[in-house]
Design a protein around this motif. Sequence first.
Motif, PDB file in Angstrom:
ATOM      1  N   UNK A 290       0.843  -1.202   0.000  1.00  0.00           N
ATOM      2  CA  UNK A 290       0.000   0.000   0.000  1.00  0.00           C
ATOM      3  C   UNK A 290       0.876   1.248   0.000  1.00  0.00           C
ATOM      4  N   UNK A 291       1.919   1.226   0.830  1.00  0.00           N
ATOM      5  CA  UNK A 291       2.832   2.366   0.863  1.00  0.00           C
ATOM      6  C   UNK A 291       3.585   2.548  -0.434  1.00  0.00           C
ATOM      7  N   UNK A 292       4.083   1.433  -0.994  1.00  0.00           N
ATOM      8  CA  UNK A 292       4.867   1.522  -2.226  1.00  0.00           C
ATOM      9  C   UNK A 292       4.012   1.876  -3.432  1.00  0.00           C
ATOM     10  N   UNK A 293       2.757   1.447  -3.446  1.00  0.00           N
ATOM     11  CA  UNK A 293       1.885   1.728  -4.584  1.00  0.00           C
ATOM     12  C   UNK A 293       1.771   3.220  -4.838  1.00  0.00           C
ATOM     13  N   UNK A 294       1.532   3.980  -3.784  1.00  0.00           N
ATOM     14  CA  UNK A 294       1.398   5.432  -3.934  1.00  0.00           C
ATOM     15  C   UNK A 294       2.766   6.089  -4.112  1.00  0.00           C
ATOM     16  N   UNK A 295       3.739   5.660  -3.310  1.00  0.00           N
ATOM     17  CA  UNK A 295       5.070   6.285  -3.334  1.00  0.00           C
ATOM     18  C   UNK A 295       5.750   6.137  -4.683  1.00  0.00           C
ATOM     19  N   UNK A 296       5.858   4.904  -5.168  1.00  0.00           N
ATOM     20  CA  UNK A 296       6.572   4.668  -6.419  1.00  0.00           C
ATOM     21  C   UNK A 296       5.673   4.824  -7.634  1.00  0.00           C
ATOM     22  N   UNK A 297       4.381   4.903  -7.401  1.00  0.00           N
ATOM     23  CA  UNK A 297       3.460   5.114  -8.515  1.00  0.00           C
ATOM     24  C   UNK A 297       3.404   6.564  -8.945  1.00  0.00           C
ATOM     25  N   UNK A 298       3.210   7.447  -7.979  1.00  0.00           N
ATOM     26  CA  UNK A 298       3.047   8.858  -8.333  1.00  0.00           C
ATOM     27  C   UNK A 298       4.344   9.480  -8.850  1.00  0.00           C
TER      28      UNK A 298
END
Length: 499
Positions: A290-298
């Motif tokens: 969940x943390x990586x999805x937003x962090x590395x996605x945006x």
Amino acid sequence: MAETVDITNVKTNIESNIDNITKDVEKNVEKNIDDYKGFYKLSWLQRIGYGSGDVAQNFIFQIIGSFILFFYTDVYILGGKEERAAAIAGTMMLIQSIIDIIWNPIVGTFVDKHHPLWGKYRSYLIFGGFPLTFMTILCFWDYFKPSIVYAYLTYYLLQMCYGLVNVPYCALNASLTRDTNEITILTSTRIFMANVGGLLAGGGIPLVVALFAGKSLPIEYALFQALGSLPSFIFVPSIPIIKRKLGKKMMFYVFIIIAIFGYALIYIFSRLGVKKYIIVMYIAQFIKSSGLTVTTGYMWALVPEVISYGEYTTGRRISGIVNALTSIFFKAGTALGTAIPGWVLAWTHYKTAKVEKSPLPNDSKAWFITIVIFSLIGLILLIFCFTQTKERVVMDNKDTGNVKISDLWKEFFRNRPLRIISFFFMIAFISIFVHNSTTAYLMNDLHLQVSSAQEGVRWCVSVIPSILLLIGMLIISRYELNDEKIDKINKEIEEKQLA
């Protein structure tokens, strides 16, 4: 007797119709002016079409990041000796990062200097897509097993083909529109679809390999892998809202901390027993992802911003060069992130698991057939992406004809926001791949390894990625382009072009 016509009502109706027509014309003129300025609105088919390219590339991304190290150590047995295979693979991947420093600038410069018939950037979805598919399949062909030369050659050619597709594909993002809100939606869509690819490949490949190998399906491992992509279906659609509520930097800080908390749980409960606490491991994987999805996605949404910043300061929109540069750093992160576990496993005395019911079978034929299937599906998706995208914000020949390879490093040193996101990309991808490359070992009867190898796997799965994310938080704190500033930059660029 003839009817009396109410002239007053007729006049009122005519005036009302004229007023409505005038408003419609004004709206259309306003829309056309916005479109002319480059602030295009994209349809959902265009967004999904572009995102399908990420599904295709994420198949390769998952194959390289999650399975190729396992394939070289436990299936191909690189070099013929189990105790040396991991170290040889790690060195191979380190050398790849050096090759990328040479290759990606060549690709970026070539892309910026040329205007192929099928589109400046989208053409390479076809030109690069077919050889990329072919080389991916060859990487998992064991005819020359355990030849180091064959493995090195096919792996390097695969990575070069990936760059030939990925560099122009990423540049295509910035060519669709200048609208910041549209770019955020487009980026959210591509992240969502990239994670669809991650879910299908990360969770599907182990199941399909086991199916063709005639083994019991590794449900626990497949579910653990799938949970790495599942949070995207919850958080990615909300990224624009999260960003508005928290702000760009605070969004990175909050979700990096969430990811580190998930990593900490994975480390703690893997020491207590992966199988015994499998449900807690699932929860920890979900939190981390969940943390990586937003962090590395945006972070991908920042690339069009630094492209516009570079255009604002130099007058040239060299998207290929900028994406080649970010590609160097994320490919370096990919290579180092896959190399580090190889060295750690060799240093901690990892050996191939000798068990009949291993979650990941070492049947080379099953691996080959599985990769053929996923690679061909990826090629079809690249072709679909080609058909649904249209480039509208690009420089013409007179502006890009004099682009040189040296422009890449010139842009790097004069474009401070570009330097920041380049370093962030590298750190983020090292973190991702150190984890992804070793989850197969974590779930693959880890308790049968010597204690040093067990601890080496745990460090790669959780401790090293956490340290890297803390470094990434420090790097992104230096990023200076907020939404107001980048919108102002884009408008000034368009006003200069209109003038």
